[in-house]
Design a protein around this motif. Structure first.
Motif, PDB file in Angstrom:
ATOM      1  N   GLY A  26       0.780  -1.229   0.000  1.00 10.36           N
ATOM      2  CA  GLY A  26       0.000   0.000   0.000  1.00 10.36           C
ATOM      3  C   GLY A  26       0.813   1.281   0.000  1.00 10.36           C
ATOM      4  O   GLY A  26       0.244   2.373   0.012  1.00 10.36           O
ATOM      5  N   LYS A  27       2.145   1.177  -0.022  1.00 16.23           N
ATOM      6  CA  LYS A  27       2.979   2.385  -0.063  1.00 16.23           C
ATOM      7  C   LYS A  27       2.894   3.008  -1.449  1.00 16.23           C
ATOM      8  O   LYS A  27       2.632   2.343  -2.438  1.00 16.23           O
ATOM      9  CB  LYS A  27       4.444   2.054   0.259  1.00 16.23           C
ATOM     10  CG  LYS A  27       4.668   1.540   1.657  1.00 16.23           C
ATOM     11  CD  LYS A  27       4.366   2.612   2.680  1.00 16.23           C
ATOM     12  CE  LYS A  27       4.592   2.120   4.096  1.00 16.23           C
ATOM     13  NZ  LYS A  27       4.083   3.023   5.090  1.00 16.23           N
ATOM     14  N   ASP A  28       3.103   4.299  -1.524  1.00 13.71           N
ATOM     15  CA  ASP A  28       3.090   5.037  -2.782  1.00 13.71           C
ATOM     16  C   ASP A  28       4.368   4.722  -3.552  1.00 13.71           C
ATOM     17  O   ASP A  28       5.466   5.100  -3.139  1.00 13.71           O
ATOM     18  CB  ASP A  28       3.001   6.543  -2.487  1.00 13.71           C
ATOM     19  CG  ASP A  28       2.897   7.395  -3.736  1.00 13.71           C
ATOM     20  OD1 ASP A  28       3.120   6.888  -4.851  1.00 13.71           O
ATOM     21  OD2 ASP A  28       2.585   8.590  -3.589  1.00 13.71           O
ATOM     22  N   ALA A  29       4.240   4.017  -4.667  1.00 15.49           N
ATOM     23  CA  ALA A  29       5.403   3.586  -5.446  1.00 15.49           C
ATOM     24  C   ALA A  29       6.144   4.750  -6.094  1.00 15.49           C
ATOM     25  O   ALA A  29       7.273   4.592  -6.529  1.00 15.49           O
ATOM     26  CB  ALA A  29       4.977   2.584  -6.512  1.00 15.49           C
ATOM     27  N   THR A  30       5.509   5.915  -6.153  1.00 14.93           N
ATOM     28  CA  THR A  30       6.186   7.070  -6.767  1.00 14.93           C
ATOM     29  C   THR A  30       7.033   7.837  -5.761  1.00 14.93           C
ATOM     30  O   THR A  30       7.751   8.759  -6.133  1.00 14.93           O
ATOM     31  CB  THR A  30       5.175   8.044  -7.410  1.00 14.93           C
ATOM     32  OG1 THR A  30       4.361   8.623  -6.384  1.00 14.93           O
ATOM     33  CG2 THR A  30       4.315   7.343  -8.445  1.00 14.93           C
ATOM     34  N   GLN A  31       6.936   7.468  -4.484  1.00 10.85           N
ATOM     35  CA  GLN A  31       7.675   8.149  -3.417  1.00 10.85           C
ATOM     36  C   GLN A  31       8.722   7.211  -2.822  1.00 10.85           C
ATOM     37  O   GLN A  31       8.490   6.014  -2.723  1.00 10.85           O
ATOM     38  CB  GLN A  31       6.720   8.578  -2.299  1.00 10.85           C
ATOM     39  CG  GLN A  31       5.647   9.538  -2.732  1.00 10.85           C
ATOM     40  CD  GLN A  31       6.219  10.900  -3.086  1.00 10.85           C
ATOM     41  OE1 GLN A  31       7.120  11.384  -2.430  1.00 10.85           O
ATOM     42  NE2 GLN A  31       5.709  11.485  -4.146  1.00 10.85           N
ATOM     43  N   PRO A  32       9.858   7.750  -2.392  1.00 14.88           N
ATOM     44  CA  PRO A  32      10.846   6.900  -1.722  1.00 14.88           C
ATOM     45  C   PRO A  32      10.291   6.321  -0.422  1.00 14.88           C
ATOM     46  O   PRO A  32       9.518   6.968   0.271  1.00 14.88           O
ATOM     47  CB  PRO A  32      11.999   7.862  -1.403  1.00 14.88           C
ATOM     48  CG  PRO A  32      11.776   9.067  -2.235  1.00 14.88           C
ATOM     49  CD  PRO A  32      10.301   9.144  -2.521  1.00 14.88           C
ATOM     50  N   GLY A  39       5.494   9.850   5.980  1.00 10.03           N
ATOM     51  CA  GLY A  39       4.249   9.219   5.591  1.00 10.03           C
ATOM     52  C   GLY A  39       4.409   7.968   4.751  1.00 10.03           C
ATOM     53  O   GLY A  39       3.536   7.120   4.730  1.00 10.03           O
ATOM     54  N   ASN A  40       5.516   7.831   4.036  1.00  9.82           N
ATOM     55  CA  ASN A  40       5.734   6.656   3.192  1.00  9.82           C
ATOM     56  C   ASN A  40       6.814   5.755   3.798  1.00  9.82           C
ATOM     57  O   ASN A  40       7.458   4.989   3.106  1.00  9.82           O
ATOM     58  CB  ASN A  40       6.138   7.075   1.770  1.00  9.82           C
ATOM     59  CG  ASN A  40       5.664   6.094   0.719  1.00  9.82           C
ATOM     60  OD1 ASN A  40       4.542   5.609   0.767  1.00  9.82           O
ATOM     61  ND2 ASN A  40       6.519   5.794  -0.247  1.00  9.82           N
ATOM     62  N   ASP A  41       7.000   5.860   5.106  1.00  7.85           N
ATOM     63  CA  ASP A  41       8.059   5.135   5.785  1.00  7.85           C
ATOM     64  C   ASP A  41       7.562   3.837   6.402  1.00  7.85           C
ATOM     65  O   ASP A  41       6.370   3.647   6.612  1.00  7.85           O
ATOM     66  CB  ASP A  41       8.676   5.986   6.895  1.00  7.85           C
ATOM     67  CG  ASP A  41       9.513   7.123   6.363  1.00  7.85           C
ATOM     68  OD1 ASP A  41       9.672   7.243   5.132  1.00  7.85           O
ATOM     69  OD2 ASP A  41      10.003   7.913   7.175  1.00  7.85           O
ATOM     70  N   ILE A  42       8.506   2.972   6.700  1.00  6.55           N
ATOM     71  CA  ILE A  42       8.239   1.730   7.415  1.00  6.55           C
ATOM     72  C   ILE A  42       8.957   1.799   8.763  1.00  6.55           C
ATOM     73  O   ILE A  42       9.829   2.640   8.952  1.00  6.55           O
ATOM     74  CB  ILE A  42       8.701   0.496   6.606  1.00  6.55           C
ATOM     75  CG1 ILE A  42      10.160   0.625   6.135  1.00  6.55           C
ATOM     76  CG2 ILE A  42       7.823   0.296   5.387  1.00  6.55           C
ATOM     77  CD1 ILE A  42      11.106  -0.214   6.905  1.00  6.55           C
ATOM     78  N   ASP A  43       8.581   0.936   9.678  1.00  9.09           N
ATOM     79  CA  ASP A  43       9.248   0.872  10.982  1.00  9.09           C
ATOM     80  C   ASP A  43      10.462  -0.036  10.870  1.00  9.09           C
ATOM     81  O   ASP A  43      10.363  -1.164  10.384  1.00  9.09           O
ATOM     82  CB  ASP A  43       8.307   0.324  12.054  1.00  9.09           C
ATOM     83  CG  ASP A  43       7.173   1.276  12.362  1.00  9.09           C
ATOM     84  OD1 ASP A  43       7.398   2.501  12.310  1.00  9.09           O
ATOM     85  OD2 ASP A  43       6.063   0.797  12.648  1.00  9.09           O
ATOM     86  N   THR A  60      12.586   1.016  -2.926  1.00  8.98           N
ATOM     87  CA  THR A  60      12.486   2.295  -3.631  1.00  8.98           C
ATOM     88  C   THR A  60      13.105   2.191  -5.016  1.00  8.98           C
ATOM     89  O   THR A  60      12.514   2.648  -6.011  1.00  8.98           O
ATOM     90  CB  THR A  60      13.178   3.417  -2.818  1.00  8.98           C
ATOM     91  OG1 THR A  60      12.474   3.578  -1.586  1.00  8.98           O
ATOM     92  CG2 THR A  60      13.187   4.734  -3.573  1.00  8.98           C
ATOM     93  N   THR A  61      14.286   1.575  -5.115  1.00 11.85           N
ATOM     94  CA  THR A  61      14.973   1.419  -6.400  1.00 11.85           C
ATOM     95  C   THR A  61      14.164   0.535  -7.347  1.00 11.85           C
ATOM     96  O   THR A  61      14.026   0.850  -8.532  1.00 11.85           O
ATOM     97  CB  THR A  61      16.378   0.825  -6.180  1.00 11.85           C
ATOM     98  OG1 THR A  61      17.122   1.718  -5.356  1.00 11.85           O
ATOM     99  CG2 THR A  61      17.108   0.619  -7.497  1.00 11.85           C
ATOM    100  N   ALA A  62      13.619  -0.557  -6.834  1.00 12.37           N
ATOM    101  CA  ALA A  62      12.818  -1.460  -7.659  1.00 12.37           C
ATOM    102  C   ALA A  62      11.550  -0.777  -8.168  1.00 12.37           C
ATOM    103  O   ALA A  62      11.167  -0.936  -9.333  1.00 12.37           O
ATOM    104  CB  ALA A  62      12.459  -2.718  -6.868  1.00 12.37           C
ATOM    105  N   CYS A  63      10.903   0.009  -7.314  1.00 15.78           N
ATOM    106  CA  CYS A  63       9.696   0.733  -7.726  1.00 15.78           C
ATOM    107  C   CYS A  63      10.023   1.762  -8.810  1.00 15.78           C
ATOM    108  O   CYS A  63       9.282   1.894  -9.787  1.00 15.78           O
ATOM    109  CB  CYS A  63       9.038   1.412  -6.533  1.00 15.78           C
ATOM    110  SG  CYS A  63       8.204   0.273  -5.421  1.00 15.78           S
ATOM    111  N   ALA A  64      11.126   2.469  -8.643  1.00 13.03           N
ATOM    112  CA  ALA A  64      11.529   3.467  -9.635  1.00 13.03           C
ATOM    113  C   ALA A  64      11.802   2.799 -10.978  1.00 13.03           C
ATOM    114  O   ALA A  64      11.404   3.318 -12.035  1.00 13.03           O
ATOM    115  CB  ALA A  64      12.754   4.236  -9.156  1.00 13.03           C
ATOM    116  N   ALA A  65      12.456   1.645 -10.968  1.00 12.66           N
ATOM    117  CA  ALA A  65      12.746   0.926 -12.210  1.00 12.66           C
ATOM    118  C   ALA A  65      11.460   0.434 -12.872  1.00 12.66           C
ATOM    119  O   ALA A  65      11.305   0.537 -14.094  1.00 12.66           O
ATOM    120  CB  ALA A  65      13.683  -0.245 -11.927  1.00 12.66           C
TER     121      ALA A  65
END
Length: 75
Positions: A26-32, A39-43, A60-65
């Motif tokens: 559910g994280k925003d793939a356009t944000q790191p 807001g787009n962080d994990i614990d 983050t790198t995989a989503c950007a690719a």
């Protein structure tokens, strides 16, 4: 490296556990994706911050690719 030699093996390996991995759903793939703070962080896993950050950076790198391959763009 997800589990660098300086990390405690038993703690760093927790990045493979379901309870850690489900944080990325559910994280925003356009944000790191970061670790604990935004807001787009994990614990992070206590005692395995390096492994937690490395995993978040990898996601983050995989989503950007993936976005680039689909003609989109990460921020």
């Amino acid at each position: 490296t997800i589990n660098p030699p300086s990390a405690t093996a038993s703690l760093g390996s927790k990045v493979t556990e379901q309870s850690f991995r489900t944080q990325f759903a559910g994280k925003d793939a356009t944000q790191p994706v970061g670790v604990s703070g935004g807001g787009n962080d994990i614990d992070a896993i206590s005692g395995a911050t390096i492994s937690s950050r490395a995993t978040a950076d990898g996601v983050t790198t995989a989503c950007a690719a993936a976005l680039k391959a689909m003609g989109g763009e990460a921020q």
